[in-house]
Design an enzyme around this catalytic site. Sequence first.
Site, short mmCIF file in Angstrom:
data_model
loop_
_atom_site.label_atom_id
_atom_site.label_comp_id
_atom_site.label_asym_id
_atom_site.label_seq_id
_atom_site.Cartn_x
_atom_site.Cartn_y
_atom_site.Cartn_z
N ASP A 1 37.81 36.66 39.91
CA ASP A 1 36.55 37.65 39.31
C ASP A 1 37.16 38.81 38.78
O ASP A 1 38.15 39.51 39.27
CB ASP A 1 35.60 37.75 40.30
CG ASP A 1 35.93 38.35 41.28
OD1 ASP A 1 36.97 38.27 42.00
OD2 ASP A 1 35.12 39.24 42.01
N GLU B 1 36.11 38.62 45.01
CA GLU B 1 36.49 39.64 45.81
C GLU B 1 36.04 41.10 45.21
O GLU B 1 36.02 42.03 46.31
CB GLU B 1 38.11 39.50 45.16
CG GLU B 1 39.09 40.64 45.96
CD GLU B 1 38.90 42.24 45.49
OE1 GLU B 1 39.56 42.91 46.15
OE2 GLU B 1 38.69 42.44 44.37
#
Length: 503
Positions: free
Chosen positions: A127, A191
Site C-alpha cells: 500500500d 502498513e
Amino acid sequence: MASFYVGVLALVTVLLIGIATVSKSKDQRGREHQRALRIPSQFSQEECVTMKETLKGAIQIPTVSFSPGKYNTTALTEFGEYIRKVFPTMFKTSFIQHEVVGGYSHLFTVRGSDPSLQPYMLLAHIDVVPAPDHGWEVPPFSGLERDGFIYGRGTLDNKNSVMAILQSLELLLIRNYIPRRSFFIALGHDEEVTGADGAQKISALLQARGVQVSFVVDEGSFIFDGFIPNSKKPFAMIAVSEKGMLNLMLQVNVTSGHSSIPPKETSIGILAAAVSRLEQTPMPNVFGSGPLTITLQELANELSFPANIVLKYLWLFWPLVSRLMERNYFTNALVRTTTAVTMFNAGVKMNVIPPVAQATVDLRIHPAQTVQEVLELVKNIVADDRVQFHVLKAFEPVPVSSYDDQAFGYQLIRQTIQSIFPEVNIIVPGTFVAYSDSRHYSSLTTNIYRFNPLYMQIQDFHSVHGVNEKISVHAYETQVKFIFEFIQNADADQQPVPHQHEL
Ligand SMILES: *[C@@H]1O[C@H](CO)[C@@H](O)[C@H](O)[C@H]1NC(C)=O
Ligand SMILES: *[C@@H]1O[C@H](CO)[C@@H](O)[C@H](O)[C@H]1NC(C)=O
C-alpha cells in the site's frame, strides 16, 4: 512508513553540530560466506528492461490506504493478479507456497533444501499513502520514466522493495536456484494505516504454526548520502530498534455554569495547566541506552576535529553530548520519549462554562522505557486528581535487536552492503523513530532490521509521502541485485563472525 525520515534527519542534525569531515577509510569488517556454485548477480539488457517495466506496472496500480480498514480493495486485488502475471516462475515453483492473508496481503513460504537452518523473513508493503496530482511533474500513478528516473507514489515507499524482492527471486529461480535456508516473504497491504489487517494477521498465522525466524528485514533505513557536512562520504544505517507509542486523552469534568458567576478554575484552565506542565517537563533524557552511542562513535572516525575527539572519548564528553542532543527536536527524539499535545477540545458557547475539556497527547516511547513507565511519569507530572487519563492507543517500543559480531541477520546485511556498495565504508546501527510493519513480527524473532539498499539524499526524503517520489532505474537494478545476493548469502551456515576489531 509514516514520516520515517525524521529519524534520519535526527542523525543528520547530530552531524551538523559543528561537525565537518575528513576522508578516512575504515577496515572492512564482516565475513564473506564463500559458497561454491554461486549465481553471479548479472542481468542481461533484456532482463533489465523487463525489470524496470515491471516496476512501472506496479506503480500504476493505485493501492492507496486511506485510514485503518479503508484502502482501495479494487487496486489491491488487481495488484495480486499483477504479481501472478509478471512473476510466473515464482507461482509455479513447487517449493514455494503462496497464501493470501487478510484478503489482500501476500505470504510466500520458500522451502529451502536444508530444514536444519532456521528460516528468515523479508518484508515490504504494497500500500501507499494518497497522492493528490497537485505539484507532481508527472501524474503520481503514471509510473513514467524521465531522465533515468521512474516517477510515482510507491517508488521509494515501498513498492520498490515489494517488486525487488519478488523480481530477484524470480531471476534466481529462472537460473535454477534452490535455496538451502527457508525464508518467508510477507507483503502487507495496510502498513500505512497500522498494518492491523495485513502484517498483524500474517504474524498471527505464522505464530499459530509455531514458526520462529532467525531475523526479519524490513524497510526503514538507507544509505545516506550528503548527510555529513563537507563530505561526499555516504554511510549505511541499519535500524535495530523502533520507538513505541502512547496516545493519551486527558479529560477534566467539572460542574458547568454561567460565565457571569464563574468558579475560580474552569475545566479549560485546569486542563491547560496540566498540558502546560507536560510540555514544560520533558521525559527523562536516556542518552546512552540503545545503539546511539555506538552510531556516534563509529561515525567519529569520519569527522574532523573537534567532533571526532568528542565522539571518540564519549565517556569524557558524555554530559556535553547528551545536552547537545537535546538542543534540537530531531536529535531530541533520539534521546527521550517525546511528548506532543495534538488536540484540545472544550467549550461550545461564548457564555457557558464547559463542564468537559479534553486534550490528546501523542507520546513516542524511547526503547529504554515502557508504556506503563511513561503513563506513570505523565500522571506524576500532571499531579492533579481532577485530570482523568484514558489510554486511546499504545504499543511498546520494539526491543533493540543485536548488532554485534554474532548477530547473523545484521552481519548478512553488512556483508551484502560491502559487496554491492564497496564504496560505503561506514555501516552503523540506528533507531527508527517512525513505524514499520516489522513491529508486528516481534513474537517471531528478537532480531528485526530495517534497511533498504538505496542511496538517499536529503531532497529524496521530502518526496516520500510528498510530491515527485522517484527512483532511478540504476538504483532499482541495484536493489534487485542486493536482494539477489542477500538471498544467496543467507544460505550460509550460521557461524559466529570472527572478531576483527581495529586496534
Ligand atoms: C481504486 O483503484 C482502481 C484501480 O484498481 C481505480 O480505478 C480507482 O479509481 C481507485 N479508487 C480510488 C478511490 O482511488
Ligand atoms: C461528566 O460528569 C458527569 C457527572 O458525573 C457525567 O454525567 C458525564 O457523563 C461526564 N462527561 C464525560 C464526557 O465523561
